[in-house]
Design a protein around this motif. Structure first.
Motif, PDB file in Angstrom:
ATOM      1  N   UNK A  63       0.825  -1.209   0.000  1.00  0.00           N
ATOM      2  CA  UNK A  63       0.000   0.000   0.000  1.00  0.00           C
ATOM      3  C   UNK A  63       0.856   1.255   0.000  1.00  0.00           C
ATOM      4  N   UNK A  64       1.921   1.251   0.787  1.00  0.00           N
ATOM      5  CA  UNK A  64       2.790   2.422   0.870  1.00  0.00           C
ATOM      6  C   UNK A  64       3.486   2.710  -0.448  1.00  0.00           C
ATOM      7  N   UNK A  65       3.928   1.651  -1.121  1.00  0.00           N
ATOM      8  CA  UNK A  65       4.707   1.839  -2.347  1.00  0.00           C
ATOM      9  C   UNK A  65       3.847   2.020  -3.589  1.00  0.00           C
ATOM     10  N   UNK A  66       2.665   1.398  -3.612  1.00  0.00           N
ATOM     11  CA  UNK A  66       1.847   1.422  -4.830  1.00  0.00           C
ATOM     12  C   UNK A  66       0.664   2.372  -4.766  1.00  0.00           C
ATOM     13  N   UNK A  67       0.242   2.723  -3.543  1.00  0.00           N
ATOM     14  CA  UNK A  67      -0.938   3.551  -3.403  1.00  0.00           C
ATOM     15  C   UNK A  67      -2.229   2.787  -3.621  1.00  0.00           C
ATOM     16  N   UNK A  68      -2.162   1.465  -3.633  1.00  0.00           N
ATOM     17  CA  UNK A  68      -3.333   0.610  -3.798  1.00  0.00           C
ATOM     18  C   UNK A  68      -3.408  -0.407  -2.672  1.00  0.00           C
ATOM     19  N   UNK A  69      -4.612  -0.937  -2.454  1.00  0.00           N
ATOM     20  CA  UNK A  69      -4.749  -2.011  -1.482  1.00  0.00           C
ATOM     21  C   UNK A  69      -4.344  -3.329  -2.130  1.00  0.00           C
ATOM     22  N   UNK A  70      -4.153  -4.341  -1.310  1.00  0.00           N
ATOM     23  CA  UNK A  70      -3.799  -5.660  -1.833  1.00  0.00           C
ATOM     24  C   UNK A  70      -4.890  -6.213  -2.745  1.00  0.00           C
ATOM     25  N   UNK A 203      -5.805 -13.917  10.952  1.00  0.00           N
ATOM     26  CA  UNK A 203      -5.900 -14.647   9.693  1.00  0.00           C
ATOM     27  C   UNK A 203      -5.105 -13.928   8.607  1.00  0.00           C
ATOM     28  N   UNK A 204      -4.361 -14.672   7.796  1.00  0.00           N
ATOM     29  CA  UNK A 204      -3.508 -14.063   6.764  1.00  0.00           C
ATOM     30  C   UNK A 204      -4.333 -13.267   5.761  1.00  0.00           C
ATOM     31  N   UNK A 205      -5.561 -13.725   5.474  1.00  0.00           N
ATOM     32  CA  UNK A 205      -6.363 -12.988   4.502  1.00  0.00           C
ATOM     33  C   UNK A 205      -6.742 -11.597   4.996  1.00  0.00           C
ATOM     34  N   UNK A 206      -6.591 -11.346   6.294  1.00  0.00           N
ATOM     35  CA  UNK A 206      -6.855 -10.011   6.808  1.00  0.00           C
ATOM     36  C   UNK A 206      -5.677  -9.064   6.588  1.00  0.00           C
ATOM     37  N   UNK A 207      -4.618  -9.549   5.948  1.00  0.00           N
ATOM     38  CA  UNK A 207      -3.508  -8.661   5.586  1.00  0.00           C
ATOM     39  C   UNK A 207      -3.982  -7.575   4.620  1.00  0.00           C
ATOM     40  N   UNK A 208      -5.071  -7.859   3.903  1.00  0.00           N
ATOM     41  CA  UNK A 208      -5.629  -6.826   3.018  1.00  0.00           C
ATOM     42  C   UNK A 208      -6.073  -5.614   3.822  1.00  0.00           C
ATOM     43  N   UNK A 209      -6.486  -5.842   5.072  1.00  0.00           N
ATOM     44  CA  UNK A 209      -6.930  -4.721   5.899  1.00  0.00           C
ATOM     45  C   UNK A 209      -5.773  -3.803   6.258  1.00  0.00           C
ATOM     46  N   UNK A 210      -4.577  -4.370   6.420  1.00  0.00           N
ATOM     47  CA  UNK A 210      -3.396  -3.520   6.654  1.00  0.00           C
ATOM     48  C   UNK A 210      -3.249  -2.491   5.549  1.00  0.00           C
ATOM     49  N   UNK A 211      -3.471  -2.954   4.309  1.00  0.00           N
ATOM     50  CA  UNK A 211      -3.335  -2.042   3.186  1.00  0.00           C
ATOM     51  C   UNK A 211      -4.439  -0.981   3.208  1.00  0.00           C
ATOM     52  N   UNK A 212      -5.683  -1.362   3.602  1.00  0.00           N
ATOM     53  CA  UNK A 212      -6.758  -0.374   3.737  1.00  0.00           C
ATOM     54  C   UNK A 212      -6.363   0.706   4.736  1.00  0.00           C
ATOM     55  N   UNK A 213      -5.944   0.234   5.922  1.00  0.00           N
ATOM     56  CA  UNK A 213      -5.656   1.163   7.016  1.00  0.00           C
ATOM     57  C   UNK A 213      -4.484   2.080   6.684  1.00  0.00           C
ATOM     58  N   UNK A 214      -3.488   1.549   6.005  1.00  0.00           N
ATOM     59  CA  UNK A 214      -2.342   2.371   5.612  1.00  0.00           C
ATOM     60  C   UNK A 214      -2.788   3.487   4.678  1.00  0.00           C
ATOM     61  N   UNK A 215      -3.598   3.169   3.688  1.00  0.00           N
ATOM     62  CA  UNK A 215      -4.077   4.171   2.734  1.00  0.00           C
ATOM     63  C   UNK A 215      -5.018   5.165   3.405  1.00  0.00           C
ATOM     64  N   UNK A 229       9.004   4.520   7.711  1.00  0.00           N
ATOM     65  CA  UNK A 229       8.110   4.955   8.794  1.00  0.00           C
ATOM     66  C   UNK A 229       6.880   4.056   8.876  1.00  0.00           C
ATOM     67  N   UNK A 230       6.325   3.697   7.720  1.00  0.00           N
ATOM     68  CA  UNK A 230       5.151   2.829   7.681  1.00  0.00           C
ATOM     69  C   UNK A 230       5.449   1.466   8.300  1.00  0.00           C
ATOM     70  N   UNK A 231       6.602   0.908   7.950  1.00  0.00           N
ATOM     71  CA  UNK A 231       6.935  -0.434   8.435  1.00  0.00           C
ATOM     72  C   UNK A 231       7.306  -0.425   9.913  1.00  0.00           C
ATOM     73  N   UNK A 232       7.940   0.643  10.376  1.00  0.00           N
ATOM     74  CA  UNK A 232       8.269   0.732  11.807  1.00  0.00           C
ATOM     75  C   UNK A 232       6.993   0.762  12.639  1.00  0.00           C
ATOM     76  N   UNK A 233       6.013   1.520  12.175  1.00  0.00           N
ATOM     77  CA  UNK A 233       4.745   1.607  12.909  1.00  0.00           C
ATOM     78  C   UNK A 233       4.032   0.266  12.912  1.00  0.00           C
ATOM     79  N   UNK A 234       4.034  -0.428  11.767  1.00  0.00           N
ATOM     80  CA  UNK A 234       3.415  -1.749  11.712  1.00  0.00           C
ATOM     81  C   UNK A 234       4.129  -2.727  12.632  1.00  0.00           C
TER      82      UNK A 234
END
Length: 418
Positions: A63-70, A203-215, A229-234
């Motif tokens: 999400x940080x690098x592409x500007x899109x969710x997974x 659940x691994x499929x909830x990794x998509x939510x990380x991308x939502x929250x980051x954006x 900075x994004x990865x340190x916070x995560x």
């Protein structure tokens, strides 16, 4: 801008991840693992957290690098990937929602004493009211204000758990019996290990939510953090979730396993058993406070899961059909998740442990598919070279994928040969 100011503007997605994790996997599964096997399943908790880490990290990274969710990223892997993700989400979301909802309802039932006063289990009815309240709050858009209050209360659970563990370790109760050795190599043992690791830490499929929250954090704060900075916070949020998982394992081991105590099967009684762990460690005065804190943490998880699945279904449908996201479709998805979850709750009335194990097992079995896609997205040639994970992290991810695949295959083999 100072480093502190930048950190405050980045802070959010990782904390939301930790808040979502501090639910069924920690309050229920980690405690059950300690009660059942003592520290015998420590390896499973650590291995699951280690194996899944890269794939959650890739959600924030992508999400940080592409500007899109997974989910938008999955569409670039082919239309079939989008449809498969939609199918996997529909196949698991109702069971996951039901498991989270029933545990939350159990803590609310225990807190209010509904079943105790009526003399019969009414946790399913309490859960129905809870689902109605959660969906109503999300539909009228009052989640943001409520979430701020809940996070304060949930922080009480975090601090109190650390205190309870410290007090229990410093003065552990005397072991009145020598517990029998528990083996995970039996069919029943393997089934529980898979259920334990299914939501450890989530659940691994909830990794998509990380991308939502980051954006979403970037949009609301107006600040575009660096990848570092994004990865340190995560990573901070992930570390919190691991520490608390170990904390509940310790409480289950010292306060239940070594005294050969068990957690009840009934929903409200199970919640009461969890709250009593704090009373044993901190004193009876802590029970009402911890009951409220545990419910607050679970309520935060419940409403986050309901909102997250609704957004996932909306985005997955848009990606698969190549249409724009639609506010009305999002609302319909929200109602669908709530109603589907409620039907599963009613079908598993009074069977909290069974429902939790089923939901967590389903999540573990779909994990290798999502994990592979996440790895594929951040290592493709068209992904920014400066944002790609290093060789060590890529190797870690491949080992994690092998671990998830091997244990999924083991479970399926045992299931059909038991």
């Amino acid at each position: 801008m100072s480093a502190k100011a930048s950190w405050l503007r980045v802070l959010g997605p990782g904390i939301m991840f930790a808040s979502a994790c501090i639910g069924v996997s920690h309050l229920v599964q980690s405690t059950r693992a300690g009660a059942l096997a003592g520290f015998g399943l420590l390896w499973a908790i650590l291995a699951a957290n280690a194996a899944k880490y890269p794939f959650f990290e890739f959600g924030s990274r992508y999400a940080s690098a592409s500007g899109q969710s997974l989910i938008e990223g999955f569409r670039t892997l082919g239309r079939g990937a989008s449809w498969l993700y939609l199918g996997l989400t529909l196949g698991t979301c109702f069971f996951v929602m039901a498991a989270v909802g029933m545990v939350t309802g159990a803590f609310l039932d225990n807190l209010l004493g509904v079943s105790a006063r009526m003399g019969t289990s009414l946790t399913s009815e309490v859960t129905a009211g809870l689902f109605l309240a959660c969906s109503g709050l999300l539909l009228i858009g009052q989640f943001n204000t409520l979430d701020k209050v809940i996070k304060v209360l949930a922080s009480v659970l975090l601090v109190s758990t650390v205190v309870a563990v410290a007090l229990t370790v410093s003065a552990p109760p005397p072991a009145t019996v020598v517990p029998e050795t528990w083996s995970w190599t039996t069919p029943a043992g393997i089934a529980f290990v898979i259920a334990l690791m299914g939501w450890m830490p989530s659940a691994v499929d909830l990794s998509t939510w990380n991308s939502f929250w980051t954006l979403e954090r970037i949009r609301t704060s107006g600040y575009k953090p660096t990848l570092s900075e994004t990865l340190k916070e995560f990573n901070a949020g992930y570390a919190i979730s691991v520490v608390l998982a170990l904390g509940f394992l310790i409480l289950g081991t010292l306060l239940l396993h070594r005294t050969e105590s068990t957690l009840p099967d009934g929903s409200a009684a199970f919640a009461s058993g969890i709250v009593s762990l704090y009373a044993q460690a901190m004193g009876d005065w802590s029970a009402p406070i911890m009951g409220a804190a545990a419910f607050s943490a679970m309520f935060s998880t419940c409403i986050t899961v309901m909102d997250g699945y609704a957004r996932s279904l909306d985005r997955a449908w848009a990606a698969a059909t190549q249409t724009d996201r639609n506010p009305m479709r999002h609302r319909l998805a929200l109602v669908l998740v709530a109603l589907g979850g409620l039907l599963v709750v009613l079908a598993f009335r009074g069977q909290l442990k069974t429902l939790v194990d089923l939901a967590t097992t389903l999540s573990f079995l779909v994990a290798p598919v999502i994990a592979f896609w996440n790895l594929r997205l951040v290592t493709r040639d068209d992904f920014p070279a400066e944002a790609k994970p290093g060789r060590a992290l890529q190797a870690w991810a491949w080992f994690g994928l092998l671990f998830l695949t091997a244990f999924s295959a083991l479970y399926v083999w045992v299931l059909f040969n038991a």
